[in-house]
Design a protein around this motif. Structure first.
Motif, PDB file in Angstrom:
ATOM      1  N   THR A  32       2.248  -5.001  -7.883  1.00  0.00           N
ATOM      2  CA  THR A  32       1.558  -3.945  -7.136  1.00  0.00           C
ATOM      3  C   THR A  32       0.954  -2.899  -8.067  1.00  0.00           C
ATOM      4  O   THR A  32      -0.031  -2.263  -7.717  1.00  0.00           O
ATOM      5  CB  THR A  32       2.490  -3.251  -6.127  1.00  0.00           C
ATOM      6  OG1 THR A  32       3.663  -2.820  -6.811  1.00  0.00           O
ATOM      7  CG2 THR A  32       2.860  -4.178  -4.984  1.00  0.00           C
ATOM      8  N   THR A  33       1.506  -2.727  -9.264  1.00  0.00           N
ATOM      9  CA  THR A  33       0.933  -1.755 -10.195  1.00  0.00           C
ATOM     10  C   THR A  33      -0.353  -2.285 -10.822  1.00  0.00           C
ATOM     11  O   THR A  33      -1.179  -1.495 -11.271  1.00  0.00           O
ATOM     12  CB  THR A  33       1.928  -1.319 -11.292  1.00  0.00           C
ATOM     13  OG1 THR A  33       2.149  -2.377 -12.223  1.00  0.00           O
ATOM     14  CG2 THR A  33       3.250  -0.847 -10.692  1.00  0.00           C
ATOM     15  N   LEU A  35      -2.465  -4.117  -8.956  1.00  0.00           N
ATOM     16  CA  LEU A  35      -3.385  -3.832  -7.854  1.00  0.00           C
ATOM     17  C   LEU A  35      -3.796  -2.361  -7.860  1.00  0.00           C
ATOM     18  O   LEU A  35      -4.940  -2.027  -7.557  1.00  0.00           O
ATOM     19  CB  LEU A  35      -2.745  -4.192  -6.513  1.00  0.00           C
ATOM     20  CG  LEU A  35      -2.430  -5.671  -6.291  1.00  0.00           C
ATOM     21  CD1 LEU A  35      -1.734  -5.864  -4.952  1.00  0.00           C
ATOM     22  CD2 LEU A  35      -3.681  -6.519  -6.399  1.00  0.00           C
ATOM     23  N   GLU A  36      -2.856  -1.493  -8.234  1.00  0.00           N
ATOM     24  CA  GLU A  36      -3.127  -0.058  -8.286  1.00  0.00           C
ATOM     25  C   GLU A  36      -4.227   0.272  -9.308  1.00  0.00           C
ATOM     26  O   GLU A  36      -4.963   1.239  -9.139  1.00  0.00           O
ATOM     27  CB  GLU A  36      -1.838   0.690  -8.615  1.00  0.00           C
ATOM     28  CG  GLU A  36      -1.978   2.187  -8.604  1.00  0.00           C
ATOM     29  CD  GLU A  36      -0.717   2.905  -9.025  1.00  0.00           C
ATOM     30  OE1 GLU A  36      -0.388   3.903  -8.374  1.00  0.00           O
ATOM     31  OE2 GLU A  36      -0.064   2.484 -10.003  1.00  0.00           O
ATOM     32  N   TYR A  38      -6.999  -1.190  -9.763  1.00  0.00           N
ATOM     33  CA  TYR A  38      -8.305  -1.252  -9.092  1.00  0.00           C
ATOM     34  C   TYR A  38      -8.558   0.033  -8.306  1.00  0.00           C
ATOM     35  O   TYR A  38      -9.670   0.565  -8.318  1.00  0.00           O
ATOM     36  CB  TYR A  38      -8.370  -2.466  -8.151  1.00  0.00           C
ATOM     37  CG  TYR A  38      -8.380  -3.779  -8.891  1.00  0.00           C
ATOM     38  CD1 TYR A  38      -9.580  -4.380  -9.264  1.00  0.00           C
ATOM     39  CD2 TYR A  38      -7.186  -4.425  -9.219  1.00  0.00           C
ATOM     40  CE1 TYR A  38      -9.595  -5.582  -9.952  1.00  0.00           C
ATOM     41  CE2 TYR A  38      -7.196  -5.634  -9.901  1.00  0.00           C
ATOM     42  CZ  TYR A  38      -8.397  -6.204 -10.263  1.00  0.00           C
ATOM     43  OH  TYR A  38      -8.412  -7.391 -10.951  1.00  0.00           O
ATOM     44  N   GLU A  39      -7.527   0.526  -7.639  1.00  0.00           N
ATOM     45  CA  GLU A  39      -7.660   1.780  -6.892  1.00  0.00           C
ATOM     46  C   GLU A  39      -7.954   2.944  -7.832  1.00  0.00           C
ATOM     47  O   GLU A  39      -8.803   3.787  -7.545  1.00  0.00           O
ATOM     48  CB  GLU A  39      -6.379   2.071  -6.107  1.00  0.00           C
ATOM     49  CG  GLU A  39      -6.076   1.093  -4.998  1.00  0.00           C
ATOM     50  CD  GLU A  39      -4.707   1.323  -4.388  1.00  0.00           C
ATOM     51  OE1 GLU A  39      -4.196   2.461  -4.439  1.00  0.00           O
ATOM     52  OE2 GLU A  39      -4.141   0.349  -3.864  1.00  0.00           O
ATOM     53  N   LEU A  40      -7.247   2.998  -8.956  1.00  0.00           N
ATOM     54  CA  LEU A  40      -7.436   4.085  -9.914  1.00  0.00           C
ATOM     55  C   LEU A  40      -8.820   4.042 -10.531  1.00  0.00           C
ATOM     56  O   LEU A  40      -9.446   5.082 -10.752  1.00  0.00           O
ATOM     57  CB  LEU A  40      -6.360   4.024 -11.003  1.00  0.00           C
ATOM     58  CG  LEU A  40      -4.924   4.278 -10.539  1.00  0.00           C
ATOM     59  CD1 LEU A  40      -3.948   3.980 -11.671  1.00  0.00           C
ATOM     60  CD2 LEU A  40      -4.755   5.701 -10.030  1.00  0.00           C
ATOM     61  N   ARG A  41      -9.314   2.842 -10.789  1.00  0.00           N
ATOM     62  CA  ARG A  41     -10.648   2.706 -11.381  1.00  0.00           C
ATOM     63  C   ARG A  41     -11.730   3.219 -10.432  1.00  0.00           C
ATOM     64  O   ARG A  41     -12.691   3.851 -10.853  1.00  0.00           O
ATOM     65  CB  ARG A  41     -10.913   1.243 -11.737  1.00  0.00           C
ATOM     66  CG  ARG A  41     -12.300   1.016 -12.335  1.00  0.00           C
ATOM     67  CD  ARG A  41     -12.574  -0.409 -12.663  1.00  0.00           C
ATOM     68  NE  ARG A  41     -12.647  -1.198 -11.431  1.00  0.00           N
ATOM     69  CZ  ARG A  41     -12.847  -2.500 -11.401  1.00  0.00           C
ATOM     70  NH1 ARG A  41     -12.968  -3.175 -12.516  1.00  0.00           N
ATOM     71  NH2 ARG A  41     -12.906  -3.142 -10.262  1.00  0.00           N
ATOM     72  N   GLU A  42     -11.569   2.948  -9.146  1.00  0.00           N
ATOM     73  CA  GLU A  42     -12.580   3.320  -8.154  1.00  0.00           C
ATOM     74  C   GLU A  42     -12.435   4.754  -7.650  1.00  0.00           C
ATOM     75  O   GLU A  42     -13.354   5.307  -7.070  1.00  0.00           O
ATOM     76  CB  GLU A  42     -12.518   2.355  -6.959  1.00  0.00           C
ATOM     77  CG  GLU A  42     -12.714   0.906  -7.325  1.00  0.00           C
ATOM     78  CD  GLU A  42     -13.984   0.625  -8.107  1.00  0.00           C
ATOM     79  OE1 GLU A  42     -15.032   1.231  -7.783  1.00  0.00           O
ATOM     80  OE2 GLU A  42     -13.933  -0.174  -9.058  1.00  0.00           O
ATOM     81  N   SER A  43     -11.286   5.345  -7.874  1.00  0.00           N
ATOM     82  CA  SER A  43     -11.012   6.677  -7.342  1.00  0.00           C
ATOM     83  C   SER A  43     -11.863   7.754  -8.014  1.00  0.00           C
ATOM     84  O   SER A  43     -12.106   7.711  -9.219  1.00  0.00           O
ATOM     85  CB  SER A  43      -9.528   7.019  -7.554  1.00  0.00           C
ATOM     86  OG  SER A  43      -9.276   8.353  -7.186  1.00  0.00           O
ATOM     87  N   GLU A  45     -10.742  10.784  -7.919  1.00  0.00           N
ATOM     88  CA  GLU A  45      -9.700  11.713  -8.360  1.00  0.00           C
ATOM     89  C   GLU A  45      -9.483  11.546  -9.864  1.00  0.00           C
ATOM     90  O   GLU A  45      -9.351  10.421 -10.356  1.00  0.00           O
ATOM     91  CB  GLU A  45      -8.379  11.437  -7.639  1.00  0.00           C
ATOM     92  CG  GLU A  45      -8.412  11.706  -6.154  1.00  0.00           C
ATOM     93  CD  GLU A  45      -8.498  13.179  -5.847  1.00  0.00           C
ATOM     94  OE1 GLU A  45      -7.789  13.971  -6.493  1.00  0.00           O
ATOM     95  OE2 GLU A  45      -9.290  13.534  -4.957  1.00  0.00           O
ATOM     96  N   LYS A  58     -10.174   5.816 -17.717  1.00  0.00           N
ATOM     97  CA  LYS A  58     -10.799   4.934 -16.718  1.00  0.00           C
ATOM     98  C   LYS A  58     -11.490   3.748 -17.393  1.00  0.00           C
ATOM     99  O   LYS A  58     -11.473   2.635 -16.869  1.00  0.00           O
ATOM    100  CB  LYS A  58     -11.745   5.715 -15.827  1.00  0.00           C
ATOM    101  CG  LYS A  58     -10.942   6.611 -14.872  1.00  0.00           C
ATOM    102  CD  LYS A  58     -11.702   7.035 -13.680  1.00  0.00           C
ATOM    103  CE  LYS A  58     -10.747   7.801 -12.768  1.00  0.00           C
ATOM    104  NZ  LYS A  58     -11.388   8.390 -11.638  1.00  0.00           N
TER     105      LYS A  58
END
Length: 171
Positions: A32-33, A35-36, A38-43, A45, A58
């Motif tokens: 799951t980390t 997968l995370e 991808y979320e961090l790259r697109e965020s 924030e 990034k």
């Protein structure tokens, strides 16, 4: 024998020193980390307080994602995804560092005290009896305050943790 730590994939992008340890190390990383990442790259924030540092991290996350998406590495990761708690074959990250992906399962055993990824880190640490390596100061305090039976090291103490684990294994 290499040292082992449970950690998040993003730590490899943020802390470059983890990729060039002085002695062999294996990072056990819950899927799951990955997968995370991808979320961090697109965020939108920021991950870091300084814009140049944030941009650098990034970019490193993008490089790590690309590395995990290489056919051989992707095949290794997929091998562990059909069975809970299965581990992938090792994925080399340099001369002394490697990642093993684990298909950990969050069973909500720590309720609202820890988020799902933190819970997976805790459960993986307990299951494999290896320490957690993190930069999450608040998480470290919640582990200590909650009396959670795991060893946890702050990422700033990485060199000490490497020496400490070597000492424990030899005695």
């Amino acid at each position: 024998m290499s040292r082992q730590f449970v950690t998040e994939a993003v730590m490899m992008a943020i802390y470059g020193q983890l990729l060039i340890p002085k002695t062999p190390v294996e990072y056990i990383v819950p899927y799951t980390t990955i997968l995370e990442l991808y979320e961090l790259r697109e965020s939108s924030e920021p991950l870091m307080n300084i814009p140049d540092d944030d941009q650098h991290v990034k970019a490193k996350i993008g490089e790590l994602i690309a590395y995990f998406e290489q056919p051989l590495n992707q095949k290794k990761i997929r091998r562990c995804l059909n069975v809970p708690w299965a581990k992938s074959p090792a994925i080399l990250l340099g001369e002394q560092a490697q990642i093993t992906v684990i298909n950990s399962v969050d069973n909500a055993s720590y309720g609202e005290t820890f988020d799902p990824i933190e819970t997976e880190l805790l459960l993986t640490s307990q299951r494999l009896k290896i320490p957690i390596l993190t930069d999450q100061f608040e998480m470290i305090h919640r582990i200590i305050d909650g009396g959670i039976p795991v060893t946890v090291y702050d990422i700033d103490d990485f060199e000490f943790a490497m020496e400490e684990e070597s000492f424990r294994r030899s005695h």
